[in-house]
Scaffold this motif. Structure first.
Motif, mmCIF file in Angstrom:
data_model
loop_
_atom_site.group_PDB
_atom_site.id
_atom_site.type_symbol
_atom_site.label_atom_id
_atom_site.label_comp_id
_atom_site.label_asym_id
_atom_site.label_seq_id
_atom_site.Cartn_x
_atom_site.Cartn_y
_atom_site.Cartn_z
ATOM 1 N N GLY A 104 0.772 -1.092 0.065
ATOM 2 C CA GLY A 104 0.194 0.129 0.095
ATOM 3 C C GLY A 104 0.884 1.293 0.099
ATOM 4 O O GLY A 104 0.071 2.492 0.322
ATOM 5 N N VAL A 105 2.135 1.403 -0.350
ATOM 6 C CA VAL A 105 2.998 2.452 -0.421
ATOM 7 C C VAL A 105 2.434 3.470 -1.437
ATOM 8 O O VAL A 105 2.022 2.948 -2.693
ATOM 9 C CB VAL A 105 4.488 2.116 -0.761
ATOM 10 N N ALA A 106 2.218 4.722 -1.176
ATOM 11 C CA ALA A 106 1.751 5.685 -2.383
ATOM 12 C C ALA A 106 2.603 6.064 -2.939
ATOM 13 O O ALA A 106 2.160 6.350 -4.221
ATOM 14 C CB ALA A 106 0.882 6.803 -1.438
ATOM 15 N N ALA A 107 3.893 6.335 -2.639
ATOM 16 C CA ALA A 107 5.088 6.880 -3.634
ATOM 17 C C ALA A 107 6.279 6.503 -3.271
ATOM 18 O O ALA A 107 6.546 5.980 -2.327
ATOM 19 C CB ALA A 107 4.767 8.492 -3.491
ATOM 20 N N PHE A 108 6.978 6.286 -4.407
ATOM 21 C CA PHE A 108 8.629 5.651 -4.139
ATOM 22 C C PHE A 108 9.384 6.736 -4.728
ATOM 23 O O PHE A 108 9.141 7.212 -5.779
ATOM 24 C CB PHE A 108 8.697 4.484 -5.094
ATOM 25 N N VAL A 109 10.617 7.026 -3.900
ATOM 26 C CA VAL A 109 11.430 8.146 -4.602
ATOM 27 C C VAL A 109 12.931 7.253 -4.359
ATOM 28 O O VAL A 109 13.546 7.091 -3.216
ATOM 29 C CB VAL A 109 11.552 9.258 -3.461
ATOM 30 N N PRO A 110 13.546 6.998 -5.582
ATOM 31 C CA PRO A 110 14.660 6.335 -5.427
ATOM 32 C C PRO A 110 15.764 7.305 -4.980
ATOM 33 O O PRO A 110 15.597 8.526 -5.357
ATOM 34 C CB PRO A 110 14.986 5.737 -6.833
#
Length: 252
Positions: A104-110
């Motif tokens: 359920g993670v809303a956003a990913f920032v590498p």
């Protein structure tokens, strides 16, 4: 129904009750799944709606159908978890994106940190299309209502400046402040339903003391995930699970 195949499509493919499918989905429906006129699928517009579609006209370039029902898509947590995941070796970051989407993670920032082992930023930028596909397929499989947002690769100093909401950095040198305790304090203090948590997870070698110091200067709180040292690809999943559980977003 759970048995129906689910697909995110561009919103312009939905015009009132007419649905037009184009691109790689045409091959998948016709030749891989071998669907025929009269079969039904669920399409999602990535804006929070899903449509039960009866497929009607098949051609090589496109498939047309009629939306029989429109519903608010379920599967989206109220809590917005933004996972700032340091770049990892091999395909470990892809694992994190796939499993994080299921959770359920809303956003990913590498994120590029001091101890990341990466050839170049350009190499990472070249992986964006693959990462987007992994997120979309994981969102379809796990019955999400939206595909998580994928931000461009950030340098660590940019990330700690830009992060929204409650900002937490998992650090093995932190012994006192537990992630769950920091969350409960913030959850008690919140005024509305919206709750955003930015989680910072280090690379294989962990964050340096200087990075943690820089993070703290931008209001990021160091937390511990417990007495055992977790692998870099495990820590983000554990942290996201704790956040969503404490916020009541894992059911129950």
């Amino acid at each position: 129904p759970v048995s129906m195949h689910r697909f995110f499509i561009p919103p312009e493919g939905i015009r009132f009750d007419r649905v037009t499918l184009q691109g790689e989905i045409v091959h998948q429906l016709s030749h891989v799944l071998r669907l025929r006129p009269g079969d039904r699928i669920v399409v999602l517009d990535n804006a929070g709606w899903d449509y039960e579609v009866e497929l009607q006209v098949f051609s090589r370039e496109k498939i047309e159908g009629t939306a029989k029902e429109r519903r608010h898509a379920t599967g989206e947590p109220r809590t917005q978890v933004v996972l700032y995941q340091s770049l990892l070796k091999g395909d470990k970051l892809e694992f994190v994106m796939q499993k994080g989407t299921e959770l359920g993670v809303a956003a990913f920032v590498p994120m590029l940190c001091e101890r990341c082992v990466v050839a170049s930023m350009a190499e990472m930028d070249g992986k964006t299309a693959r990462w987007q596909r992994i997120l979309r397929e994981a969102a379809e499989q796990s019955e999400r209502g939206k595909v998580p947002h994928l931000k461009p690769v950030h340098f660590f100093h940019q990330a700690v400046e830009d992060a929204p909401g409650l900002k937490l950095i998992a650090w093995e040198e932190e012994k006192e402040q537990a992630l769950w305790a920091a969350l409960r304090r913030s959850l008690r203090a919140r005024t509305g339903d919206d709750f955003t948590v930015s989680l910072f997870i280090g690379p294989e070698g962990g964050f340096t003391a200087q990075e943690v110091e820089l993070a703290q200067s931008h209001g990021v709180l160091p937390v511990t995930l417990g007495p055992r040292v977790l692998r870099a690809e495990t820590a983000g999943m554990v942290a996201a699970t704790i956040v969503l559980y404490e916020a009541g977003d894992l059911g129950g």
